[in-house]
Scaffold this motif. Structure first.
Motif, short mmCIF file in Angstrom:
data_model
loop_
_atom_site.label_atom_id
_atom_site.label_comp_id
_atom_site.label_asym_id
_atom_site.label_seq_id
_atom_site.Cartn_x
_atom_site.Cartn_y
_atom_site.Cartn_z
N ALA B 168 0.80 -1.12 -0.23
CA ALA B 168 -0.05 0.08 -0.05
C ALA B 168 0.81 1.27 -0.13
O ALA B 168 0.38 2.21 -0.52
CB ALA B 168 -0.90 -0.02 1.21
N MET B 169 2.17 1.10 0.80
CA MET B 169 2.91 2.31 0.77
C MET B 169 3.76 2.71 -0.32
O MET B 169 4.11 3.83 -0.57
CB MET B 169 3.78 2.16 1.97
N TYR B 170 4.11 1.76 -1.09
CA TYR B 170 5.22 1.75 -2.17
C TYR B 170 5.15 2.67 -3.20
O TYR B 170 6.15 3.55 -3.36
CB TYR B 170 5.81 0.46 -2.39
N PRO B 171 3.83 2.83 -3.81
CA PRO B 171 3.72 3.88 -4.90
C PRO B 171 3.88 5.07 -4.38
O PRO B 171 4.84 5.87 -5.30
CB PRO B 171 2.34 3.59 -5.23
N LEU B 172 3.41 5.51 -3.39
CA LEU B 172 3.38 7.03 -2.84
C LEU B 172 5.13 6.98 -2.33
O LEU B 172 5.67 8.09 -2.68
CB LEU B 172 2.76 7.19 -1.34
N ALA B 173 5.71 5.73 -1.92
CA ALA B 173 7.10 6.13 -1.46
C ALA B 173 8.20 6.31 -2.60
O ALA B 173 9.07 7.06 -2.62
CB ALA B 173 7.38 4.78 -0.84
N VAL B 174 7.62 5.78 -3.68
CA VAL B 174 8.32 5.95 -4.99
C VAL B 174 8.41 7.55 -5.38
O VAL B 174 9.31 8.18 -5.69
CB VAL B 174 7.86 5.18 -6.21
N ASP B 175 7.12 8.15 -5.31
CA ASP B 175 7.11 9.63 -5.55
C ASP B 175 8.07 10.46 -4.55
O ASP B 175 8.58 11.44 -4.82
CB ASP B 175 5.53 10.01 -5.56
N VAL B 176 7.81 10.11 -3.21
CA VAL B 176 8.62 10.60 -2.39
C VAL B 176 9.91 10.46 -2.59
O VAL B 176 10.78 11.54 -2.59
CB VAL B 176 8.28 10.18 -0.99
N ALA B 177 10.72 9.22 -2.76
CA ALA B 177 11.92 9.09 -2.71
C ALA B 177 12.64 9.85 -3.90
O ALA B 177 13.94 10.18 -3.58
CB ALA B 177 12.35 7.62 -2.74
N ARG B 178 11.90 9.94 -5.00
CA ARG B 178 12.69 10.68 -6.45
C ARG B 178 12.71 12.11 -5.61
O ARG B 178 13.56 12.70 -6.39
CB ARG B 178 11.66 10.64 -7.43
N LYS B 179 12.44 12.59 -5.00
CA LYS B 179 12.52 14.03 -4.58
C LYS B 179 13.54 14.26 -3.25
O LYS B 179 13.71 15.30 -2.90
CB LYS B 179 11.06 14.64 -4.05
N ILE B 180 14.30 13.13 -2.77
CA ILE B 180 15.20 13.29 -1.94
C ILE B 180 16.58 12.95 -2.43
O ILE B 180 16.72 11.82 -2.47
CB ILE B 180 14.91 12.03 -0.63
N PRO B 181 17.32 13.89 -2.49
CA PRO B 181 18.81 13.40 -2.90
C PRO B 181 19.55 12.76 -1.61
O PRO B 181 19.37 13.15 -0.68
CB PRO B 181 19.50 14.98 -3.32
N TYR B 182 20.54 12.04 -2.28
CA TYR B 182 21.46 11.45 -1.17
C TYR B 182 22.01 12.51 -0.48
O TYR B 182 22.16 12.29 0.92
CB TYR B 182 22.19 10.46 -1.92
N SER B 183 22.50 13.63 -1.03
CA SER B 183 23.02 14.52 -0.26
C SER B 183 22.19 14.93 0.88
O SER B 183 22.73 15.52 1.94
CB SER B 183 23.63 15.69 -1.23
N THR B 184 21.25 15.23 0.84
CA THR B 184 20.28 15.87 1.84
C THR B 184 20.11 14.60 2.99
O THR B 184 20.37 15.20 4.06
CB THR B 184 18.65 15.73 1.33
N VAL B 185 20.05 13.34 2.62
CA VAL B 185 20.07 12.29 3.86
C VAL B 185 21.62 12.25 4.60
O VAL B 185 21.61 12.39 5.90
CB VAL B 185 19.55 10.88 3.62
N LYS B 186 22.37 12.54 3.70
CA LYS B 186 23.82 12.61 4.15
C LYS B 186 24.00 13.72 5.25
O LYS B 186 24.48 13.61 6.41
CB LYS B 186 24.92 12.52 3.19
N ALA B 187 23.59 14.85 4.85
CA ALA B 187 23.79 16.11 5.44
C ALA B 187 22.90 15.78 6.84
O ALA B 187 23.36 16.32 8.10
CB ALA B 187 23.43 17.22 4.89
N VAL B 188 21.61 15.66 6.72
CA VAL B 188 20.54 15.63 7.81
C VAL B 188 20.99 14.68 8.76
O VAL B 188 20.81 14.79 9.96
CB VAL B 188 19.34 15.31 7.45
N PHE B 189 21.17 13.33 8.45
CA PHE B 189 21.68 12.33 9.46
C PHE B 189 23.00 12.14 9.48
O PHE B 189 22.98 11.10 10.62
CB PHE B 189 20.70 10.66 8.63
N GLY B 190 23.74 12.60 8.98
CA GLY B 190 25.33 12.22 9.10
C GLY B 190 25.61 11.13 8.85
O GLY B 190 26.62 10.45 9.39
N PHE B 191 25.27 10.24 7.72
CA PHE B 191 25.31 9.09 7.36
C PHE B 191 26.77 8.81 6.72
O PHE B 191 27.20 9.57 5.94
CB PHE B 191 24.56 8.45 6.37
N PRO B 192 27.75 8.07 7.20
CA PRO B 192 28.91 7.77 6.63
C PRO B 192 28.85 6.95 5.39
O PRO B 192 27.54 6.29 5.07
CB PRO B 192 29.61 6.93 7.57
N PRO B 193 29.57 6.83 4.46
CA PRO B 193 29.73 6.01 3.26
C PRO B 193 29.24 4.69 3.38
O PRO B 193 28.58 3.90 2.48
CB PRO B 193 30.95 6.31 2.61
#
Lengths: 409, 409
Positions: B168-193
Motif C-alpha cells: 500500500a505504501m510503495y507507490p507513494l514512497a516512489v514519488d517521495v524518494a525521487r524528491k530526496i537526494p542522497y546529499s540531503t540524507v547525508k547532511a541531515v542524518f550524518g550518514f557515513p559512506p
C-alpha cells in the motif's frame, strides 16, 4: 569484486544508467572481469540443449558470461535453473530489447526452465527526471505484453512488476539492502551526491529476483541472466552478496549493445530525440520504411564504387538487424553478408528486403501481443506463496529473543 | 531547511540514529529551527480540546513544535486532522516510548482524530547490525500490542507495519524518494559512506504516513506528529518536499528525551548493556524494584544532609517518571515535588511509592495488551483502499504518452 565501471583512460562509458562512446567490447570484458564465451562452452551448451544455438549466440552478439558452466553443471546433475531478465519501462519496446527475451525463450524451450521477468517501473521514475509514475506504470503494462509476446510458456513464466509485486519482494529486499553499503553503489554506478535515494536503493530490488525462487523453495535454484553487458554492474553487486545471504551467485550471459540506426557510436534508445535511432515494435509500416531508408550503412559513396569495392557489414546498422533477428537461417544470412561484402547487394535493395521482413515480423508480433495481454495480468506476482512465512525465525545473532506472539504477557 | 543536525561546537549529538551528551534543549530547538510551545498556544489547544492538558504538555516535556497552530486552525474550520507516530521494533517497549502514544490518544479522544501507527521493522534491520529481520518482525508484533494498549479506539486506528504494508505504501514512497537526494540524507542524518542503501532510502518510507491519508482521500488532511525531538530531522526532510508533492506539511510536537535510570546523561534505550537504564513494560515486579532501587536520584550524600538541604528533582530519574506518567494528578505531583525539594521526602521512600505505582500500572497494561493483541491484526493496512487507483494518470511532463492498455496494438 566491485569497482569503478570504466577507468578514465578509456574513451567510452558503460553503466546501467549511461552508455556512451564507441565501445571496445574486448576491453570492456577485461574491465568488468567477465569470462569469454568460448566455442567450447557454446558447444557444451548446444549439446545440453540438443538443438542448434540461436543466432544471438551463434553469431557472437552474446560474447561474455559469468558462471554459465555452473548452470550447465546443475542441468547435467538434474537440478533445475531459472532465467531472469527485466525491462525499465520508459517508452515503447524496440527490437534490441527483445534480444535477452528471445534468448530466454530459447532456454525455456530447451531446458524447461522457469522465466522471471521484472518490470522496473519504480527504477525508471527514479532514473528519469521527466517520467511520472503513472506513465512508467502504463508503459510497464504495455512493455510486458511485448515481452510475453516473444513466446513464453504462460505456466512457466512469472512477473515481478515492481510497484505491484513489492509486497512479495520487500522482505527479501530488506535482507539484500542491509548488505549493500552506499559506497558500493557510488563506486559501481558512479552516482553523484544529487542521486535520489530511490535510485540508491534500487539495486537491492534488482537483486531480489535472483534469489526469490531459492528463498521461497527453501533450496538452491541457480539463476541465469541474459542481459546487455551494461547491466553487469547491478549483478556484480548481487554476486558479491549472494553467498553472505546463503544463495547461489547468479550466472550471466552478456550481449553487446545493439548499434543504433543512426550510426555505430550510438546504441538504440527510447528517449525522444533518439527516436529515429531505433525500430519500435509499434512503428507502423511507413515509419519502419522511413527509418530504415535513412539508416546508417557500411556502403560506399557511389553505386559504382560499391559494386567495385563492396561494403562493410560490421559497421552497418541494417546488417546488425539481419544478424540479430531478421535472418535467423544461416544460409540466408551468409548470402546477405557475402553479397554485401562483394558489392553484389546494394544498400537500397538490402534495405527494401529488410523493410518487408521487419514489417511482416511486426504484424505477427502485434497479433501475439494482443493475445499476451489476455494472460499478462495472471502472471504478475502480487503476494508470497500461500503458506510461506517470510518472517520465519532465523538464528539469533545476539540480543534478546522476542516474545512469542501468543497472548501470554 | 535541512542542514547538519548539530554543529561541532555543541557537546551533544541528536539525530534519529544517535543521541549522546547532555542535551541543551533550548539550544537544540534553536539549532533545529523549531518553534517554542508557548503558554498562549497551549491555552488555545486546551480551549479547543475543552478539557485539561495531559501532564506531558502541562509539565513541559513537550516543549517545541512546528505548525501546531495550523492544526488548530484546521480544527477551528471544521476540517479533520490525523495523528501519526511510530516505533522501530528492536526490543521491548519501555515507558518513555509511550509518551507520544499517550499524547496521541489524548488528541484522538479530544478531537476524534484518526491515529496512524508505523512499525518500522525494515528500518531497525537496516539501522542495527545484530538484529535479524525475523527478530525485528516479532518485536514489531509485540510492540504494536503495547502501543495499542495505551487505549486507542480500534475503528479510528490504522497501522503501517512496514514489511507487511509496503504494497500500500510503495507507490507513494516512489514519488517521495525521487524528491530526496542522497546529499540531503547525508547532511541531515550524518550518514557515513558505509551506511547501507536501505537506511539511505528509509526516510522516504517514514514520510509516507504523513501524506497517505490525503493521497487516498484525494483532499488535504493535515498530519500532527508527536515525537521525540530526535526524530525531527526525518520530518524536516518530509516538510521540505511536501509542497512539491502537493500535500500539506506535517505539523510536529517535540518532546525532550526521557532521562535514563542511570543518570541524566543517558536517555532510555533498549540495547543490551543499557537494560538497567530503562523500565520495560514487560519487566516483572522484582525487576522494577531492582532497577528503581539502584536508579540515579537528585538526593544528597546522607539522610541528615537531605533532611536539611532537600534534594534536586530536576536531575532525578525517579522524579522524571512521576512527572511524565506516574503522578498524573497535579496535587499529588506538586506534593511529591515540594516534599522532595524541602527534604521531607527521602529517596528510599519516594522509590518505594513509585515501585508500587509502576507495578500496578504494568499489571493493568498487561491486561490491556492481551486484549489489544486480539484486534491488532485487523488494523494492519495490507492493501490500498478498494477502488483506489495508485496509478491514475497524472499530467504528462513531456515524453510520449503510453498507449492505452486495451488490446489495440
Amino acid at each position: 569484486m566491485t569497482g569503478p565501471s570504466v577507468p578514465a583512460k578509456d574513451d567510452f562509458t558503460v553503466t546501467p544508467y549511461e552508455v556512451k562512446g564507441r565501445i571496445d567490447y574486448a576491453r570492456l570484458r577485461e574491465l568488468f572481469g567477465t569470462e569469454d564465451l568460448t566455442p567450447a562452452l557454446l558447444d557444451r551448451l548446444k549439446a545440453a540443449a540438443g538443438r542448434p544455438l540461436p543466432p544471438s549466440l551463434e553469431r557472437g552478439i552474446y560474447y561474455s558470461h559469468r558462471d554459465l558452466g555452473r548452470i550447465l553443471d546443475a542441468h547435467a546433475g538434474g537440478r533445475p535453473f531459472f532465467l531472469y531478465s527485466g525491462r525499465g519501462p520508459s517508452g515503447p519496446v524496440h527490437t534490441s530489447h527483445l534480444l535477452a527475451f528471445e534468448l530466454s525463450k530459447w532456454f525455456q524451450e530447451s531446458f524447461g526452465a522457469e522465466m522471471w521477468i521484472q518490470i522496473t517501473d519504480d527504477e525508471k521514475v527514479w532514473a528519469k527526471g521527466d517520467l511520472s509514475r503513472a506513465e512508467s506504470y502504463r508503459w510497464g503494462l504495455d512493455n510486458l505484453a511485448d515481452l510475453l509476446a516473444v513466446g513464453f510458456a504462460p505456466e512457466k513464466t512469472h512477473v515481478f512488476f515492481d510497484t505491484r509485486s513489492i509486497g512479495a519482494m520487500y522482505p527479501l529486499a530488506v535482507d539484500v539492502a542491509r548488505k549493500i553499503p552506499y559506497s558500493t553503489v557510488k563506486a559501481v554506478f558512479g552516482f553523484p551526491p544529487s542521486t535520489n535515494v530511490g535510485l540508491v536503493f534500487y539495486t537491492a530490488l534488482q537483486s531480489v529476483p535472483c534469489f526469490y525462487p531459492s528463498w521461497v523453495a527453501g533450496r538452491d535454484i541457480p539463476c541465469l541472466i541474459p542481459c546487455g553487458i551494461d547491466q553487469d554492474p547491478h549483478f556484480r553487486v548481487t554476486r558479491d552478496l549472494a553467498e553472505r545471504l546463503g544463495f547461489p551467485k547468479p550466472a550471466l550471459l552478456h550481449s553487446q549493445m545493439t548499434p543504433g540506426l543512426l550510426g555505430p557510436d550510438r546504441v538504440m534508445s527510447t528517449t525522444g530525440d533518439q527516436r529515429d535511432n531505433a525500430l519500435f515494435l509499434s512503428d507502423p509500416p511507413k515509419e519502419v520504411e522511413r527509418k530504415l531508408k535513412k539508416a546508417f550503412t557500411g556502403g560506399r559513396a557511389t553505386v559504382e564504387e560499391q559494386r567495385r569495392l563492396g561494403a562493410t557489414p560490421e559497421i552497418c546498422s541494417v546488417w546488425a538487424l539481419w544478424r540479430s533477428r531478421y535472418a535467423p537461417e544461416a544460409p540466408e544470412f551468409d548470402t546477405i553478408t557475402g553479397d554485401c561484402r562483394s558489392g553484389k547487394l546494394l544498400c537500397g535493395d538490402c534495405k527494401s528486403m529488410l523493410i518487408e521482413r521487419v514489417n511482416g515480423s511486426f504484424a505477427a508480433h502485434a497479433e501475439r501481443k494482443a493475445k499476451a495481454r489476455e494472460w499478462a495480468e495472471s502472471r504478475i506476482v502480487e503476494a508470497l506463496p500461500d503458506g510461506f512465512d517470510p518472517h520465519a525465525v532465523v538464528p539469533s545473532r545476539g540480543g534478546e529473543t522476542p516474545p512469542s506472539p501468543s497472548p501470554v504477557g
